[in-house]
Design a protein around this motif. Structure first.
Motif, PDB file in Angstrom:
ATOM      1  N   GLU A  59       4.351   8.655  13.109  1.00  0.00           N
ATOM      2  CA  GLU A  59       3.208   9.187  13.852  1.00  0.00           C
ATOM      3  C   GLU A  59       1.945   9.278  13.011  1.00  0.00           C
ATOM      4  N   ILE A  60       2.065   9.226  11.688  1.00  0.00           N
ATOM      5  CA  ILE A  60       0.889   9.375  10.816  1.00  0.00           C
ATOM      6  C   ILE A  60      -0.154   8.286  11.067  1.00  0.00           C
ATOM      7  N   PRO A  61       0.217   6.994  11.129  1.00  0.00           N
ATOM      8  CA  PRO A  61      -0.814   5.970  11.314  1.00  0.00           C
ATOM      9  C   PRO A  61      -1.206   5.720  12.767  1.00  0.00           C
ATOM     10  N   THR A  62      -0.656   6.476  13.723  1.00  0.00           N
ATOM     11  CA  THR A  62      -0.876   6.181  15.141  1.00  0.00           C
ATOM     12  C   THR A  62      -2.346   6.213  15.518  1.00  0.00           C
ATOM     13  N   TYR A  63      -3.065   7.242  15.087  1.00  0.00           N
ATOM     14  CA  TYR A  63      -4.468   7.384  15.483  1.00  0.00           C
ATOM     15  C   TYR A  63      -5.300   6.225  14.955  1.00  0.00           C
ATOM     16  N   LEU A  64      -5.068   5.863  13.706  1.00  0.00           N
ATOM     17  CA  LEU A  64      -5.833   4.765  13.110  1.00  0.00           C
ATOM     18  C   LEU A  64      -5.455   3.422  13.730  1.00  0.00           C
ATOM     19  N   MET A  65      -4.197   3.280  14.141  1.00  0.00           N
ATOM     20  CA  MET A  65      -3.760   2.029  14.761  1.00  0.00           C
ATOM     21  C   MET A  65      -4.411   1.786  16.114  1.00  0.00           C
ATOM     22  N   GLY A  66      -4.891   2.846  16.746  1.00  0.00           N
ATOM     23  CA  GLY A  66      -5.572   2.686  18.012  1.00  0.00           C
ATOM     24  C   GLY A  66      -6.995   2.186  17.882  1.00  0.00           C
ATOM     25  N   VAL A  67      -7.462   2.041  16.640  1.00  0.00           N
ATOM     26  CA  VAL A  67      -8.845   1.614  16.393  1.00  0.00           C
ATOM     27  C   VAL A  67      -8.908   0.342  15.566  1.00  0.00           C
ATOM     28  N   TYR A  68      -8.012   0.205  14.589  1.00  0.00           N
ATOM     29  CA  TYR A  68      -8.067  -0.917  13.657  1.00  0.00           C
ATOM     30  C   TYR A  68      -6.768  -1.712  13.680  1.00  0.00           C
ATOM     31  N   LYS A  69      -6.900  -2.990  13.449  1.00  0.00           N
ATOM     32  CA  LYS A  69      -5.748  -3.871  13.275  1.00  0.00           C
ATOM     33  C   LYS A  69      -5.261  -3.761  11.833  1.00  0.00           C
ATOM     34  N   PHE A  70      -4.041  -3.266  11.645  1.00  0.00           N
ATOM     35  CA  PHE A  70      -3.512  -3.074  10.297  1.00  0.00           C
ATOM     36  C   PHE A  70      -3.171  -4.419   9.663  1.00  0.00           C
ATOM     37  N   PRO A  71      -3.522  -4.618   8.401  1.00  0.00           N
ATOM     38  CA  PRO A  71      -3.088  -5.840   7.705  1.00  0.00           C
ATOM     39  C   PRO A  71      -1.565  -5.883   7.608  1.00  0.00           C
ATOM     40  N   ARG A  72      -1.025  -7.064   7.596  1.00  0.00           N
ATOM     41  CA  ARG A  72       0.431  -7.216   7.536  1.00  0.00           C
ATOM     42  C   ARG A  72       0.998  -6.603   6.258  1.00  0.00           C
ATOM     43  N   ASP A  73       0.263  -6.716   5.166  1.00  0.00           N
ATOM     44  CA  ASP A  73       0.726  -6.153   3.908  1.00  0.00           C
ATOM     45  C   ASP A  73       0.852  -4.631   3.999  1.00  0.00           C
ATOM     46  N   THR A  74      -0.090  -3.979   4.668  1.00  0.00           N
ATOM     47  CA  THR A  74      -0.039  -2.529   4.825  1.00  0.00           C
ATOM     48  C   THR A  74       1.168  -2.114   5.650  1.00  0.00           C
ATOM     49  N   ILE A  75       1.431  -2.821   6.733  1.00  0.00           N
ATOM     50  CA  ILE A  75       2.592  -2.511   7.567  1.00  0.00           C
ATOM     51  C   ILE A  75       3.886  -2.707   6.786  1.00  0.00           C
ATOM     52  N   GLN A  76       3.953  -3.763   5.990  1.00  0.00           N
ATOM     53  CA  GLN A  76       5.155  -4.003   5.196  1.00  0.00           C
ATOM     54  C   GLN A  76       5.378  -2.901   4.167  1.00  0.00           C
ATOM     55  N   ARG A  77       4.306  -2.402   3.576  1.00  0.00           N
ATOM     56  CA  ARG A  77       4.441  -1.318   2.595  1.00  0.00           C
ATOM     57  C   ARG A  77       4.931  -0.037   3.254  1.00  0.00           C
ATOM     58  N   ILE A  78       4.434   0.255   4.451  1.00  0.00           N
ATOM     59  CA  ILE A  78       4.883   1.457   5.165  1.00  0.00           C
ATOM     60  C   ILE A  78       6.354   1.330   5.541  1.00  0.00           C
ATOM     61  N   GLN A  79       6.736   0.169   6.066  1.00  0.00           N
ATOM     62  CA  GLN A  79       8.127  -0.032   6.463  1.00  0.00           C
ATOM     63  C   GLN A  79       9.047  -0.063   5.260  1.00  0.00           C
ATOM     64  N   SER A  80       8.569  -0.583   4.130  1.00  0.00           N
ATOM     65  CA  SER A  80       9.375  -0.586   2.918  1.00  0.00           C
ATOM     66  C   SER A  80       9.622   0.832   2.428  1.00  0.00           C
ATOM     67  N   ALA A  81       8.598   1.686   2.525  1.00  0.00           N
ATOM     68  CA  ALA A  81       8.763   3.082   2.108  1.00  0.00           C
ATOM     69  C   ALA A  81       9.767   3.800   3.005  1.00  0.00           C
ATOM     70  N   MET A  82       9.713   3.526   4.307  1.00  0.00           N
ATOM     71  CA  MET A  82      10.666   4.154   5.220  1.00  0.00           C
ATOM     72  C   MET A  82      12.086   3.645   4.973  1.00  0.00           C
ATOM     73  N   ALA A  83      12.222   2.348   4.708  1.00  0.00           N
ATOM     74  CA  ALA A  83      13.549   1.780   4.460  1.00  0.00           C
ATOM     75  C   ALA A  83      14.155   2.362   3.186  1.00  0.00           C
ATOM     76  N   ARG A  84      13.314   2.528   2.156  1.00  0.00           N
ATOM     77  CA  ARG A  84      13.822   3.082   0.890  1.00  0.00           C
ATOM     78  C   ARG A  84      14.283   4.521   1.081  1.00  0.00           C
ATOM     79  N   PHE A  85      13.541   5.287   1.896  1.00  0.00           N
ATOM     80  CA  PHE A  85      13.948   6.664   2.168  1.00  0.00           C
ATOM     81  C   PHE A  85      15.233   6.688   2.987  1.00  0.00           C
TER      82      PHE A  85
END
Length: 207
Positions: A59-85
């Protein structure tokens, strides 16, 4: 009261976007890392990790995602952090990830865990903004965008242009997604190009 020359952020969104688009998302990634580091993963069950990832981290990036297109690298870093956790780590050593994150984003009824695919979620939120420009063209957002980017046409016929803001280019990128899912319902037929636009006849005409 401290006086500033300009506000770097407004409602959590950067007011000025330079050439480096990835830089504006660093604050989101840092916030996610701080949340993950503050949780004791060894004391949490799988169910506890699932709830925290779905209800807090995603839910943290939801507000910003409604305004900007996230770079693929940024999405991969977020998903990598979640996978590691999710899979855990032993000090600085990462434990084995038994399934890819794409599989984890599959619905539970198909064998996944039902996590959001952040790339698809980003496109959906931007598509929602694009649909607002189509249906609520008289809103403040619609009038401003129309006056600046497509004064002589409608949003669905607009072109990207050369000097558009990052927000405009992000919303415009979802136009193809919108056009795939819309269809004209024939009324009097004055606004519809029957040869080039998808349409369906009125229910009364089909009988």
């Amino acid at each position: 009261m401290r006086q500033v020359d300009r506000h770097e952020k407004y409602l959590g969104i950067p007011t000025i976007v330079g050439r480096s688009k990835k830089a504006i998302f660093e604050a989101v990634i840092d916030r996610i890392w701080k949340k993950l580091q503050g949780w004791k993963e060894k004391l949490l069950s799988r169910a506890g990790k699932e709830i925290l990832l779905k209800s807090v981290i995603q839910e943290i990036p939801t507000y910003l995602m409604g305004v900007y297109k996230f770079p693929r690298d940024t999405i991969q870093r977020i998903q990598s952090a979640m996978a590691r956790f999710w899979w855990g780590s032993d000090g600085f050593k990462r434990k084995t990830h038994w399934r890819s994150w794409d599989d984890m984003c599959t619905l539970k009824c198909f064998g996944g865990m039902g996590f959001k695919d952040l790339g698809v979620f980003n496109d959906a939120l931007l598509g929602r903004q694009a649909w607002r420009l189509v249906k609520a063209s008289n809103s403040l957002l619609g009038r401003i965008f129309k006056a600046k980017y497509y004064p002589r046409s409608e949003f669905l016929e607009s072109s990207l242009g050369f000097a558009g803001s990052f927000s405009w280019r992000s919303i415009w990128s979802s136009k193809a997604l919108i056009k795939e899912g819309i269809i004209w319902k024939i009324g009097n037929g004055k606004k519809v190009n029957l040869w080039s636009e998808p349409w369906v006849a009125d229910e009364g005409e089909l009988q």
